[in-house]
Design a protein around this motif. Sequence first.
Motif, short mmCIF file in Angstrom:
data_model
loop_
_atom_site.label_atom_id
_atom_site.label_comp_id
_atom_site.label_asym_id
_atom_site.label_seq_id
_atom_site.Cartn_x
_atom_site.Cartn_y
_atom_site.Cartn_z
N PRO A 32 -14.11 70.39 -35.99
CA PRO A 32 -14.16 68.96 -36.27
C PRO A 32 -15.54 68.48 -36.74
CG PRO A 32 -14.17 69.35 -33.90
CD PRO A 32 -13.96 70.69 -34.57
N LEU A 33 -16.59 69.21 -36.39
CA LEU A 33 -17.96 68.86 -36.75
C LEU A 33 -18.75 70.14 -37.04
CD1 LEU A 33 -18.68 66.30 -33.90
CD2 LEU A 33 -18.30 65.74 -36.31
N PRO A 34 -19.78 70.06 -37.88
CA PRO A 34 -20.62 71.24 -38.11
C PRO A 34 -21.21 71.82 -36.83
CG PRO A 34 -21.04 69.62 -39.81
CD PRO A 34 -20.15 68.96 -38.78
N GLU A 35 -21.57 70.98 -35.84
CA GLU A 35 -22.14 71.51 -34.60
C GLU A 35 -21.15 72.43 -33.88
OE1 GLU A 35 -23.61 70.07 -30.26
OE2 GLU A 35 -24.32 68.86 -31.95
N VAL A 36 -19.87 72.14 -33.95
CA VAL A 36 -18.86 72.99 -33.33
C VAL A 36 -18.89 74.37 -34.00
CG1 VAL A 36 -16.37 73.31 -32.95
CG2 VAL A 36 -17.42 71.05 -32.62
#
Length: 188
Positions: free
Chosen positions: A91-95
């Motif tokens: 869902p997000l680049p950090e994931v």
Amino acid sequence: MIHDATGSRPGFWSRLTTTSMFRSPWFDARRDTAVRPDGSTALYDHVVSSGSVTVVALDERGSVAVTRQWIYTHEGTQWRLPAGRIEPADPLPEVAARRELREETGISAREWRHLGTINCADSFTNHRDHAFFATGLRYGTASLEPGEADLEVHSLPFDQALALVVGGRMPHAGSSYALLMARALGLG
């Protein structure tokens, strides 16, 4: 900035049509018919990707997790930071960054900071690499894919990893950007 034909403005690019010429799980090669800023029409071939992530994982001794492996497209072994593709399910680049760090090195981190995003090969692709800084490291077991069987994980002092960048021995754009940003921000 690209506008579609209905939002066309003089001095900007406008996309009239787009056609997928080849699609794989990793990228989409497209051919657009576009109106250039001077008003002329042209074909514009480019690659669309989901992007990638790169992680500076710094331990309490000031060392960074660095990988070394054969990079198929560059036909050679390269130093780089843990990095990888943003998957459609992320869902997000950090994931994606958390997943890639854990998969490639077995490391998980307690604290995360976004360092920035770098565009890679602008005229050729929309590819962006999102750089992260991770601390509070915990060590576990890597979970490598078959194409990563040759991946080696090393721990290098931050200055030694940065010297690989400055010396041209770590040409991976995301890795170079991440290390330079960490130094510029006083993190490493």
